[in-house]
Write an enzyme that holds these catalytic residues in place. Structure first.
Site: not given
Ligand code: F6R
Length: 260
Positions: A66, A135, A137, A142
């Site tokens: 990313d 979370n 990801h 996400e």
């Protein structure tokens, strides 16, 4: 999925580095998917030790997972810089073979499509290194990311921006958007190795490994992959329920059972 529970972060890094080294010894031109962030630092450090001891990574290709959108390439926290600083140079990779999506171009859609094409042109990713967010990801996919998603623009979750604020001077300096390999892109890699350490990752690890397959936990996509290894320390493993089985499996592996 194979789950390896090790004593501490250093052992996690060493084990993950051993898997990467084994691949590169078999295929010196292997294509690696490269995560950034804190989680793979131990892996890269252990790999650097192996390079010092003679492992040659100069023909390996790398594709970053990313990149932030909107910060200059020269920014010390752009993933182009982070990959150069933490991976390309210490591991002796050829910079011409290391790719990071371009988060500065005016046409982000074209840049993401081009990135997927570059991965394909390189023959696909042999081994994707992954961390996991609190979370759930992976990459910057996400919660609610599609399992079929390709490299694309994503909006970072506020909790992800808060978690990454430690790398920036001020919390508001963390970019709001990023480019990330999609879950579909990640699942096309021939092998996945996810590393996670520390108590804060325990809920995400438990949900990804033992919870239902759900886009609410993008890391659960690993359950769809035929060759995924999750390497965790005791703290990150602390909410798993089948730890006895994972340890038993690791301790009783016959010589003929090749897992990496
Ligand atoms: C980084 C990435 C992210 C991180 C995750 C965990 O390239 O893709 O998914 O792996 O945010 O970050 P750390 O390792 O810093 O806790």
């Amino acid at each position: 999925m194979e789950i390896l529970i090790l004593t501490d972060a250093q052992a996690v890094g060493r084990q993950a580095a051993a898997i990467v080294a084994k691949l590169v010894e078999r295929n010196p031109e292997a294509v690696l998917g490269l995560a950034t962030g804190a989680s793979p630092q131990g892996l890269y450090a252990a790999l650097a030790d192996r390079v010092d001891a003679g492992l040659d990574l100069s023909k390996v290709a790398g594709f970053a997972l990313d990149e932030y959108v909107g910060i200059p390439r020269e920014h010390p926290e752009s993933y182009a810089q982070v990959i150069d600083r933490d991976v390309t140079r210490p591991l002796g990779l050829d910079p011409r073979r290391v790719h990071v999506p371009d988060g500065r171009t005016a046409d982000l859609e074209a840049a993401t499509a081009a990135y997927d094409r570059e991965i394909r042109a390189a023959g696909g990713i042999d081994l994707q290194i992954l961390g996991i967010g609190e979370n759930g990801h992976i990459g910057f996919n996400e919660p609610t990311s599609s399992f079929a998603s390709r490299t694309r623009v994503k909006t970072l979750a506020p909790s992800t921006r808060a978690a990454n604020a430690r790398f920036f001077a001020r919390p508001e300096d963390v970019p709001t958007h990023c480019l990330t390999q999609g879950l579909g892109t990640i699942l096309e890699a021939r092998q996945l190795v996810l590393v996670a350490t520390g108590q804060s990752k325990a809920p995400a690890i438990a949900a990804a490994v033992e919870g239902p397959l759900t886009s609410m936990v993008p890391g659960s996509a690993l359950q769809l992959h035929a060759r995924a290894t999750v390497i965790v320390d005791e703290a990150a493993a602390s909410l798993l329920t089948l730890t006895d089985y994972y340890r038993y499996t690791a301790d009783n592996r016959p010589v003929w059972q090749v897992v990496d």
